[in-house]
Write an enzyme that holds these catalytic residues in place. Structure first.
Site, PDB file in Angstrom:
ATOM      1  N   GLU A   1     -11.691  -3.543  -2.934  1.00 41.43           N
ATOM      2  CA  GLU A   1     -10.755  -2.509  -3.375  1.00 41.43           C
ATOM      3  C   GLU A   1     -10.565  -2.638  -4.883  1.00 41.43           C
ATOM      4  OE1 GLU A   1      -7.223  -3.088  -0.655  1.00 41.43           O
ATOM      5  OE2 GLU A   1      -8.723  -4.433   0.183  1.00 41.43           O
TER       6      GLU A   1
ATOM      7  N   HIS B   1      -9.581   2.222   0.648  1.00 44.56           N
ATOM      8  CA  HIS B   1      -9.555   1.045   1.512  1.00 44.56           C
ATOM      9  C   HIS B   1     -10.654   1.075   2.577  1.00 44.56           C
ATOM     10  CE1 HIS B   1      -7.949  -2.534   3.192  1.00 44.56           C
ATOM     11  NE2 HIS B   1      -6.737  -2.416   2.667  1.00 44.56           N
TER      12      HIS B   1
ATOM     13  N   HIS C   1       0.801  -1.238   0.000  1.00 48.17           N
ATOM     14  CA  HIS C   1       0.000   0.000   0.000  1.00 48.17           C
ATOM     15  C   HIS C   1       0.833   1.287   0.000  1.00 48.17           C
ATOM     16  CE1 HIS C   1      -3.442  -2.467   0.253  1.00 48.17           C
ATOM     17  NE2 HIS C   1      -3.572  -2.578   1.551  1.00 48.17           N
TER      18      HIS C   1
HETATM   19  C1  BGC Z   1      -4.584  -6.526   1.618  1.00 44.51           C
HETATM   20  C2  BGC Z   1      -4.436  -7.309   2.895  1.00 44.51           C
HETATM   21  C3  BGC Z   1      -4.023  -6.372   3.977  1.00 44.51           C
HETATM   22  C4  BGC Z   1      -5.067  -5.293   4.096  1.00 44.51           C
HETATM   23  C5  BGC Z   1      -4.717  -4.274   5.151  1.00 44.51           C
HETATM   24  C6  BGC Z   1      -5.621  -5.476   1.818  1.00 44.51           C
HETATM   25  O1  BGC Z   1      -5.699  -4.705   0.679  1.00 44.51           O
HETATM   26  O2  BGC Z   1      -4.916  -7.328   0.530  1.00 44.51           O
HETATM   27  O3  BGC Z   1      -3.501  -8.340   2.743  1.00 44.51           O
HETATM   28  O4  BGC Z   1      -3.860  -7.027   5.182  1.00 44.51           O
HETATM   29  O5  BGC Z   1      -5.204  -4.643   2.876  1.00 44.51           O
HETATM   30  O6  BGC Z   1      -3.476  -3.777   4.942  1.00 44.51           O
END
Ligand code: BGC
Length: 382
Positions: free
Chosen positions: A347, A210, A136
């Protein structure tokens, strides 16, 4: 002469008052509003949130820190509003927002293997903030920066526009990236998110939001009985570190098939290697697309409240994440403890680790091009 002038002025006045009355009669009653409220400060400046309310009473609060959607209240089948996204009551919670509740994710949503990729023969090295991988956007991604914010109203609804320029080399990514994310609340209980970006050096971009949804209302148990449909025949299986193997695998005959509406929890504990790796669903689905416009990616229906969420997107993929890493250690809004599966995320995105998979749709952005993507979260009841 004098009398004639008075008559002319009188006629002009009558005509303009009529025009105004007609305009008011022909335009629908607008009751939607945006309000701004202080939420605290960070070293970079004041943090404010913007409350957008439409004429049906749906409201969305978003703040300039991380562009985070702080709350999103929608009616159930009886018209009762509930906040359907996880989050915190105060700014402090968001400053240590490990699950990325509600945030804009960038420059690259999801993971990049070993925190590196090569562009035009040059290796880009990113922070490894999730084991060996970059997650991210790195240590200080778009979820942790203060965005500039403006608000406006147009025929579609009311919008807040967040802009941020990520400097060349920030978190290891090349190019000065000018980013603009627009949240528009529409009268039909739709929240549209539009992403745009330009660069001055070839780079890689993949933006998303998110938000963690629970259509019963945040803090109101788990989402295992929510019925999910995903418009996807294939997904991108992952290795033990949640990096795509590169394969586009059929979901047919597996617990990963959501082509027919199925409770999220119906098969979550099934004996399946992919579910075991992720401790539930944490997979990118390859959307069955017809073109390049907005198309339905998925639909979630919560039988108790009757709330329905449909997600439309221009993106080729969607990450279904079922809050597998929530473990009861986070206390969110109103003292609610968020346990495993307290929410789901959809997402919309390009596939994880695309810069290292030439067979995936490209996430490369070149100078002169504009990155553009759009997602609509449409709420209704049944
Ligand atoms: C990911 C997860 C992650 C979560 C929080 C999601 O987009 O696919 O693996 O734990 O975000 O970071």
């Amino acid at each position: 002469m004098k009398t004639r002038n008075i008559i002319i002025i009188f006629l002009a006045l009558v005509s303009s008052v009529t025009t105004l009355a007609l305009l008011q009669a022909s335009s629908p009653q607008r009751k939607h509003v945006i309000k701004k409220q202080a939420f605290g400060t960070v070293p970079e400046g004041p943090v404010d949130f913007y409350i957008m309310t439409n004429s049906r009473g749906m409201d969305v609060r978003a703040m300039n820190y991380g562009g985070i959607i702080v709350s999103l209240r929608v009616p159930d089948k009886k018209g009762v509003l509930a906040d359907v996204v996880l989050g915190f009551d105060a700014l402090d919670g968001y400053l240590n927002n490990k699950p990325y509740f509600g945030a804009i994710i960038g420059r690259y949503a999801n993971r990049i293997a070993n925190g590196k990729f090569t562009l035009n023969g040059v290796e880009c090295r990113l922070a490894r903030n999730h084991g060996m991988n970059s997650l991210h956007g790195g240590l200080r991604g778009f979820d942790k920066v203060l965005w500039h914010c403006e608000q406006f109203e147009n025929n579609q609804g009311i919008s807040v526009v967040f802009t941020y320029t990520s400097k060349d080399g920030e978190e290891g990514y090349p190019g000065n990236l000018k980013t603009k994310v627009t949240y528009t609340l529409m009268e039909q209980n739709e929240l549209q998110i539009e992403y745009e970006a330009t660069t001055d050096k070839v780079t890689s971009v993949n933006l998303t939001n998110h938000s963690y949804f629970n259509l019963k209302g945040e803090g109101n148990g788990d989402i295992l009985k929510h019925e999910l449909m995903l418009n996807a025949d294939r997904f991108t299986p992952v290795d033990s570190t949640l990096i795509p193997t590169g394969e586009l695998r059929s979901v047919a005959g597996t617990p990963i098939d959501f082509n027919k509406p199925t409770a999220i929890g119906a098969r979550i504990d099934a004996n399946n290697e992919q579910l075991a790796i992720a401790h539930g669903y944490d997979h990118n689905f390859v959307l069955d697309r017809k073109g390049t416009g907005l198309e339905l990616a998925g639909r979630v229906d919560e039988p108790q409240s009757g709330r329905v969420l449909e997600v439309y997107t221009t993106e080729p993929g969607v990450q279904l994440y079922t809050g597998n890493f929530l473990d009861g250690t986070i206390t969110g809004k109103h003292g609610h403890v968020y346990n495993k599966h307290a929410a789901f995320c959809l997402e919309t995105q390009h596939f994880p680790d695309s810069p290292n998979h030439p067979n995936f749709p490209s996430t490369i952005l070149k100078p002169g091009q504009t990155y553009h993507s759009r997602t609509v979260y449409k709420f209704s009841t049944e």
